[in-house]
Write a protein that holds these residues in place. Sequence first.
Motif, mmCIF file in Angstrom:
data_model
loop_
_atom_site.group_PDB
_atom_site.id
_atom_site.type_symbol
_atom_site.label_atom_id
_atom_site.label_comp_id
_atom_site.label_asym_id
_atom_site.label_seq_id
_atom_site.Cartn_x
_atom_site.Cartn_y
_atom_site.Cartn_z
ATOM 1 N N GLY A 1 -44.509 37.037 -39.555
ATOM 2 C CA GLY A 1 -44.925 38.679 -39.332
ATOM 3 C C GLY A 1 -44.903 38.970 -37.721
ATOM 4 N N ARG A 2 -44.440 39.939 -37.227
ATOM 5 C CA ARG A 2 -44.282 40.053 -35.957
ATOM 6 C C ARG A 2 -44.768 41.591 -35.615
ATOM 7 N N LEU A 3 -45.469 41.918 -34.668
ATOM 8 C CA LEU A 3 -45.834 43.291 -34.660
ATOM 9 C C LEU A 3 -46.394 43.290 -32.965
ATOM 10 N N ARG A 4 -46.069 44.699 -32.485
ATOM 11 C CA ARG A 4 -46.202 44.730 -31.011
ATOM 12 C C ARG A 4 -47.802 44.894 -30.932
ATOM 13 N N SER A 5 -48.481 44.293 -30.034
ATOM 14 C CA SER A 5 -49.853 44.256 -29.759
ATOM 15 C C SER A 5 -50.192 45.606 -29.644
ATOM 16 N N LEU A 6 -51.408 45.828 -30.481
ATOM 17 C CA LEU A 6 -52.037 47.444 -30.704
ATOM 18 C C LEU A 6 -52.929 47.584 -29.446
ATOM 19 N N ARG A 7 -53.310 46.633 -28.769
ATOM 20 C CA ARG A 7 -54.191 46.694 -27.584
ATOM 21 C C ARG A 7 -53.512 47.169 -26.535
#
Length: 657
Positions: A405-411
């Motif tokens: 799973g890959r997701l852009r850092s929400l921070r």
Amino acid sequence: MNMDMDMGNMDMGNGPSPFYLQKIYWAVVGSFVGAATFANIVDHFLAFQRLRDSTLTPSKPKSLFFSAYATLTALAREASYATPPPISIYDRKFHYAPLGPVAIAVANMIVVVVLCFYKLDTQDQWSWEDIGYRTGFITIAQLPLIFLLAGRQNILGLIAGIDYQRLSWLHRWVARTVWLCATFHMGFWFRSWGRYHYIASQLQNDYFAKRGFAAWCILTFIVISSMRPVRSLGYEFFVIQHLVMFVGFIIAVWLHATAEVKVWVWISIGLLVFDRVARYTWATYINLSIFRRSSGSSRTLWANSASFTPLPGNVTRITIENPGTGWSAGQYMFLACHAIAPLQTHPFTIASIPEDKKIELLVRAEKGSTRRFFQYALKHAHVLGTEPATSSKKTRAVFLDGPYGRLRSLRQFDSVVLIAGGMGATFTVPLLRDIVARWKEGSVRGTQAVTRRIRFIWAIKSRAHLSWFETQLRAMPTDVDACQCEDPDIARGVEIGIYVTCDEKLEQPPSNVPCQPKTALPARPERGGTRDSDEERSGAAEKDGPFISSPRTGGCHCTATTQDDTADTRVRCTCSGLTPQSSTSPSLPLLFGRPATRPIIRKALEEAEGESAVIVCGPRGLSDDVRRSVVYLSDERAVHKGTGAQGIYLHVENFGW
């Protein structure tokens, strides 16, 4: 006709060499991959820059280049996120894929068709064999792309920043394009042979024709069996037959292909071997105790063991203490427990964060292994939702594969909206907790926090389902207040809204099922939210077995739409003429009805001082509604088109289109 000839010297009439056309195809594919890789690199640089920006608006473009990039990104997002409304046929809804992935699949098909017929006359009978040769070349040149898109250890996904689950959808459509191209290849040879009425003779006597026809038949079976209605009948059977058929297909293609084009088959085999070796090597490392310390009390061969706890809603909590691998919030694991469900592996979202030092998976009971997990948990738990005493706590060895799973850092975003339906909270709750954990870490270190506001929305069928994450959600206001006290100069806030769409506290529970006192009973399992992808989902919930379910009498169903979950916590719907009581907890206000996503997202965007992120995980209807809301609001607010409105990043966690 003997097809074993030197293809490198054959004449293609007025058309270019088929070897040249193969290079053209991969140049086009490489261009798409290069563009995605460039965007991935820029996104990583943006995250790096924002997390180190000391200004008051770190997630706002600061230069002409990034302003232009933000405008182009906004235009591309509006086009790619757009999703047509679903259509209903005989009380069944059919959902469309977003236009972005569809455009890529259609573009690939157009490129392939153009390369097949460029400068060739399909009406000229003397060109039919030339078309047959060329379409064969184009067909076999696409094989490596199928395997590139299929692997879990995905090279394309790594450099382009795309999760393999999304690439698997494209994998299926590339395979369908290969089938179309192979049909052209076979059809024009048949058309040429048909002039002399010896199609049957060729299939009986010609070496290449027999093996080519066998390869086409196998590929046809693969394409049909990979369609959603067929693969949803049984995941285990689908996986086994899919692997067997692909092996047969590769063998048939290798026997059919001449020496000049066998290199494409070898490349495909190499990619398959690489994926398997990488997966099995990593799985061996994280599952054997000789590499990792065992999580059990005594040292065994297997490094990971899990406990199973039944929860309301026919959900099993699987807990793996001190796992042999790390992970990030929003990732998922493939899990197998052969002692309970032999030879079955399924993907599940990791519902915990690394700070917990344990992997928690919430698994809804459906067919196959998920049902057996729940049966096992019920058998070894005295009260629903509680774990047996530590001394009597039973654990089983489990095998992990992942994380994926890959997701852009929400921070890196100023405002984050997290929307979940049912089991979709297994994806959004860890993301919420991860941002707050980074706030706490930043308060200790004195670092700048980019995310200022978080809006968490969770729609559940029953109040009993709140128990899945009630402890984590109730602790959230305390954690946020602690962060604010440590660093009062930076305003941070978390708004939580829980929507109950059907409160089954009004219904009488079955008398023969153990449950917690004064706790609402769960509904029959609904689809949506579980990490199992559509092609790996165990199927719809069965009606028999030890499932905990409430009777359907009374037609309890909340259809009202709540416009704003911060305005009022009174009851928004009734069931069977009765009025459920509203929540008495000030920290977790309950509303009754369905959330209106557009006003919720609009409010978050209006308060944002930089780019925002909208994350949704749940049933297809909810995901499509959020997509359309984001596209509408982006267009309405003229994002990055001179109005000052900032960008909207959307991530939809769905499990196969």
